[in-house]
Scaffold this active site. Structure first.
Site, PDB file in Angstrom:
ATOM      1  N   ASP A 377       0.877  -1.330  -0.039  1.00 18.13           N
ATOM      2  CA  ASP A 377      -0.090   0.073  -0.123  1.00 18.13           C
ATOM      3  C   ASP A 377       0.944   1.224  -0.024  1.00 18.13           C
ATOM      4  O   ASP A 377       2.091   0.836   0.262  1.00 18.13           O
ATOM      5  CB  ASP A 377      -0.901   0.059   1.176  1.00 18.13           C
ATOM      6  CG  ASP A 377      -2.113   0.663   1.049  1.00 18.13           C
ATOM      7  OD1 ASP A 377      -2.144   1.986  -0.129  1.00 18.13           O
ATOM      8  OD2 ASP A 377      -3.119   0.795   1.668  1.00 18.13           O
TER       9      ASP A 377
HETATM   10  C1  BGC Z   1      -4.903   3.131   0.032  1.00 19.56           C
HETATM   11  C2  BGC Z   1      -5.039   2.005  -0.779  1.00 19.56           C
HETATM   12  C3  BGC Z   1      -4.920   2.864  -2.417  1.00 19.56           C
HETATM   13  C4  BGC Z   1      -3.546   3.852  -2.379  1.00 19.56           C
HETATM   14  C5  BGC Z   1      -3.410   4.484  -3.837  1.00 19.56           C
HETATM   15  C6  BGC Z   1      -3.878   4.169  -0.217  1.00 19.56           C
HETATM   16  O1  BGC Z   1      -3.975   5.321   0.689  1.00 19.56           O
HETATM   17  O2  BGC Z   1      -5.074   2.596   1.077  1.00 19.56           O
HETATM   18  O3  BGC Z   1      -6.116   1.693  -1.095  1.00 19.56           O
HETATM   19  O4  BGC Z   1      -4.954   2.006  -3.405  1.00 19.56           O
HETATM   20  O5  BGC Z   1      -3.626   4.733  -1.620  1.00 19.56           O
HETATM   21  O6  BGC Z   1      -4.125   5.573  -3.846  1.00 19.56           O
END
Ligand code: BGC
Length: 994
Positions: A377
């Site tokens: 993530d």
């Molecule tokens: C989220 C993810 C997301 C990523 C990219 C993170 O803050 O937890 O689910 O895919 O950002 O935007």
């Protein structure tokens, strides 16, 4: 390779070679390559490195300024550090005493903290180590893709390989995540884009209903179709990897901020919906991402520093619960062939999910046979070497411990780690091969060469910066081509929103409404009197500031059609309920008044004059990096927001002077407590419309007027109070003083979440999991259970799988990884090159490691294939005994034998009262006149079309529990299983045993 070739293509086709030069490339100390074992490496946490006390910068509110930046705080902190401390106190002795006092206080606190930390070590202790990373390429169904991938990877240099594993940095290319390409071998930069309900930051795309609404349809076909449409749009926009579907959080805490991105609070419902979505996305050539692995169940403290603390929360869980609840949907995703999995921000049993070897090496890659790549993530990666060895394959968005700092934990650091032997070449080869194989697996090698993203996440203008995140690089180019990707997906979006609307109350058959106002049987009485309708509540109308006024939809203003955060998308348009309703009635016979606000006017007539009042209210939540009002991601409670309860009560009181009929419509991210109004006598109907997406109003009207017979079922339980969900269901809003360095969250309720908790404790609830009404009536009969063989406790031994590719383990000379001469760097862009070879000494890591034992539950995608052998067939007959055709969700629940004792140890094994193990949505025509009177005992066939046979296959895994001692799925061979088929988790008219 010509010096700038790699660089040039990494920057995309718009790049100019004369970009600004910044030689200040980030370096970070490599981890000690002399660590005595891989286990030790888990302890090397770079957080200890220059952490500081940075506070999060407030969002600018600019729609295109995405994530918060820590930059200013960093500069401020650095400034403070630069101030010279005074050497001594001089004559002013009190200064020394003050210092001593401060030091004593600090010492006391530290000692207290240490004591508390020791005292409160989580019950399950540390996460066990699992090494080395199992290689990808062992599953037959990926054989061809791995063969091709290996051919390509064999030709790659060290920096080319690293380039594929590491993102180029936040806002450095067009998508939220971008990897570096290998132009020499025609392997492109990959574009990774959110998210589960539509394409984030894109134009001309559909904002579908959210996952929770999809879950509420219980319609496998729609789950698949939504995935496919989402995938097609991604393909049109040049996206390689969709960052969805989400299946974690699973919904342990009903107030959890991101539950709405997934499909409901049950592993089987989540697992089926996720698998269907993945199949849809990948069938059209886009890689899907199963996220977030795992136990990121709340937003508070999910991420280091985001909540002012140096460490993320640790979700502490026992092995059985992990397997039976939270990891289950991931196993289903892997079984469906998912190409990527995203590890989550939080820690699991005190080890960060993105460097947790038990989770990634052990569970995902060995036990569940995952063949694709694990990506972090965004900034969930908290270590360099340790993360690689624990099974992470791709660092996203490439930045390391701080947002947009351009300092990666991989990139050049990974290059160095391979050169100095900290990360074996074999591991890097496996990382890259997994990514390239996933690319082949979905057929992206067939995409034309210029298939890269044709939109920018950072501007809606046609021309924009090529490297948005680079302060000094001003290169611009055409970044948005405004490719139309929506096709006719609005039809599907509307269908899902309508089927995902759950009718929970419908007294006196007040619904469906009649477009002419009075219902046929009322007309004689009413003569020419117009039917008067009042529509109330802000949730009925659009936001006055515009449908996309808030970044990532992070405010609750006007009708609620999506939660907020990275899982939200911009609406191309939004059909509000108010306009859709107004259009639906016949003007000649109906008079519609509206007050789309939550504060009712002083003039009582607006309520008193109505025959029917429709009142709207909602409850919103989202991702923790944004907040609305005082809702910081997770909801503060399960009540309606913005005074919704009072509004409904007041409308009910005033409507037709208390005699008007009231219909309540609720848009919500999850369960809401309905007790303040649900039993009011004139509240006749209540609809939980979940989060319907862009077609909100149209879908609602379809249900209200009966064009669609409601068939949504609750994907969660609606209790009578928040406390009824149990102590484990509470968000941890504050760290506890005894938590130590990171907030601790013990999943002590084990398997007992949502309906499992309510059933175990026999708690009265309002509407149970799986519940929902229809405009017709269904009847179930003729349960038939047939076994495919005797009960045996364990699956057959795991198959060995095919040989993964192998490569030369030679490490090249460090010189080959240096920046090519004359190379133009873009400030903050993450490159795989190193600036100098000094200090890189090749020292073999001590690999006196034992191979962790392979899991008996493994052997193929999703686990040992025998776990999925059908052991029982179950069928039942479903009859529509009403006058309208309709869809019914037939649900199958299994209860494992009561009072069961492990035959070997004699220990009692506790099982939930019942668990969902299958569902089918079946369309049944209405009863034709004169056919079927005595329903009971009726048999299949000859029902005049109003009867259907429903069948289920139950697998070994469906009938087993995770035995921690045996580390395998075990089927109880003694005692009786109860198989129940019905309409909800508490309405199960058919029961049989096995
Ligand atoms: C989220 C993810 C997301 C990523 C990219 C993170 O803050 O937890 O689910 O895919 O950002 O935007």
């Amino acid at each position: 390779m010509p010096p700038t070739e790699l660089h040039d293509l990494r920057r995309g086709k718009y790049a100019k070679i004369d970009a600004a030069v910044d030689d200040d490339s980030p370096t970070r100390p490599s981890f000690d390559s002399n660590a005595s074992s891989y286990e030790d490496l888990e302890e090397y946490d770079p957080l200890n490195y220059d952490a500081g006390t940075l506070k999060r910068k407030k969002s600018t509110g600019d729609l295109r300024t995405r994530k918060p930046s820590y930059k200013d705080a960093e500069i401020a902190a650095a400034g403070r550090l630069r101030q010279k401390p005074s050497r001594n106190c001089g004559p002013r002795q009190w200064c020394c005493w003050l210092l001593i006092f401060v030091a004593a206080v600090v010492l006391l606190f530290t000692a207290g903290g240490l004591w508390a930390y020791k005292k409160t070590m989580p019950k399950d202790g540390l996460s066990p180590p699992w090494y080395p990373t199992p290689k990808g390429g062992t599953d037959k169904s990926w054989e061809e893709s791995y063969r091709k991938a290996a051919e390509l990877v064999k030709q790659m240099t060290l920096v080319e390989k690293v380039n594929i594993t590491t993102g180029t940095g936040w806002q450095m290319q067009m998508c939220v995540g971008n990897t570096g390409p290998v132009p020499r071998l025609k392997f492109p930069a990959l574009c990774l884009q959110d998210g589960p309900l539509g394409l984030r930051f894109a134009d001309n795309t559909t904002a579908f209903p959210a996952g929770i609404t999809v879950g509420a349809t219980w319609n496998k076909e729609l789950m698949y179709e939504r995935g496919k449409a989402h995938g097609k749009e991604a393909r049109m926009k040049g996206i390689n990897v969709i960052l969805g579907p989400a299946m974690g959080p699973l919904g342990r805490m009903p107030a959890g901020g991101r539950n709405w991105e997934g499909f409901g609070t049950d592993p089987v419902l989540q697992g089926i919906a996720a698998a269907q979505t993945i199949k849809g996305i990948q069938e059209v050539g886009v890689i899907a991402t199963a996220k977030h692995f795992v136990l990121n169940e709340q937003e508070h403290f999910r991420q280091a520093w985001e909540w002012g603390l140096p460490h993320a929360i640790s979700s502490n869980i026992d092995d059985r619960t992990l397997h039976e609840i939270y990891a289950w949907p991931f196993a289903e995703s892997i079984r469906a062939g998912v190409g990527s999995i995203m590890c989550s921000y939080n820690q699991v049993n005190s080890s960060y999910a993105c460097q947790n070897s038990k989770l990634m090496n052990g569970i995902l890659k060995d036990e569940m046979g995952f063949q694709g790549f694990v990506q972090s993530d965004w900034l969930a990666q908290r270590a360099g070497v340790a993360a690689s060895l624990a099974g992470l394959d791709m660092s996203m968005p490439g930045d390391g411990l701080r947002w947009a700092a351009g300092e990666s934990l991989w990139g050049p650091e990974l290059t160095k780690s391979v050169l100095n032997g900290s990360v074996p070449m074999e591991r890097l080869d496996d990382m890259v091969t997994r990514v390239v194989a996933a690319w082949y697996q979905v057929g992206q090698d067939k995409w034309p060469e210029d298939s890269g993203p044709n939109f920018s996440s950072w501007t809606y203008e046609q021309v924009g910066k090529i490297h948005e995140g680079s302060p000094s690089d001003k290169t611009t180019g055409v970044v948005n081509k405004f490719v139309e990707a929506q096709a006719n997906h609005h039809i599907l979006a509307r269908k899902i929103a309508a089927e995902g609307t759950v009718l929970v109350k419908n007294e006196d058959n007040v619904l469906p409404l009649d477009r002419n106002g009075w219902k046929e049987h009322e007309r004689a009485d009413k003569g020419e009197t117009k039917f008067r309708v009042g529509i109330f509540g802000e949730d009925a109308r659009l936001s006055r500031d515009g449908i996309n006024a808030c970044e990532d939809q992070h405010c609750n203003d006007g009708t609620l059609a999506s939660g907020w955060g990275s899982g939200a998308a911009a609406f191309p348009y939004l059909v509000d309920p108010l306009s859709a309703l107004k259009r639906s009635w016949n003007d000649g016979s109906v008079y519609v008044t509206d007050w789309p606000e939550n504060n009712l006017p002083k003039q009582k007539e607006i309520l008193e004059d109505q025959d029917l009042c429709i009142v709207f209210a909602n409850s919103d939540a989202g991702e923790g990096f944004q907040k609305w009002s005082d809702v910081r991601g997770d909801r503060n409670d399960l009540n309606l927001q913005k005074g919704g309860d009072k509004l409904i009560q007041d409308v009910a009181k005033g409507c037709g002077k208390g005699n008007g009929k009231v219909v309540v419509v609720i848009h919500t991210v999850g369960p809401v407590i309905l007790e303040s109004f649900i039993d009011l006598p004139n509240v006749k109907a209540v609809l939980i419309a979940n989060l319907p997406g862009q077609e909100s109003g149209n879908a609602l009207v379809d249900v209200l007027f009966g064009a669609v017979n409601p068939s949504g079922r609750l994907p969660y339980t609606i209790g009578k109070s928040e406390d009824d969900y149990g102590p484990g269901s509470k968000i941890k809003y504050l760290p506890s003083p005894v938590d130590g360095l990171s907030p601790q969250q013990n999943f002590s309720e084990g398997l007992y979440i949502d309906y499992r908790y309510f059933d175990k404790n026999d708690i009265k609830l309002r509407y149970e999991f799986g519940y929902g009404l229809s405009y017709t009536t269904f009847h179930l009969s003729s349960l038939l259970i047939s076994s495919h063989g005797p009960k045996t406790p364990l699956p057959v031994p795991r198959p060995s799988g095919i040989e993964p590719p192998s490569y030369s383990t030679d490490v090249p000379s460090p010189d080959t990884a240096l920046f090519p001469e004359g190379f133009h760097k873009v400030e903050k862009y993450i490159y795989p090159y190193i600036s100098s070879t000094s200090g890189i000494e090749k020292s073999e890591i001590k690999t006196n490691l034992l191979q962790s034992p392979l899991s008996d539950a493994g052997g193929a995608q999703g686990g040992n294939p025998d776990l999925y052998s059908p052991l029982l067939s179950v069928s039942a007959s479903l009859t529509n005994i009403g006058t309208r055709p309709g869809d019914c969700v037939v649900q199958l629940y299994v209860s494992l034998p009561k009072n069961y004792k492990d035959p070997e140890t004699g220990e009692a094994v506790d099982f939930p009262v019942r668990v969902l193990r299958g569902f089918e949505k079946v369309h049944v025509e209405a009863q034709k006149e004169g056919v079927i009177k005595g329903i009971k005992g009726s048999t299949h066939g000859g029902g005049g079309g109003n009867r259907e046979l429903v069948t289920f296959e139950l697998t070994r895994k469906d009938l087993s529990y995770w035995d921690v001692r045996r580390q395998n799925w075990v089927l109880p061979t003694e005692g009786e299983f109860e198989i129940a088929v019905g309409f909800s988790s508490r309405d199960l008219p058919l029961k049989g045993s096995w």
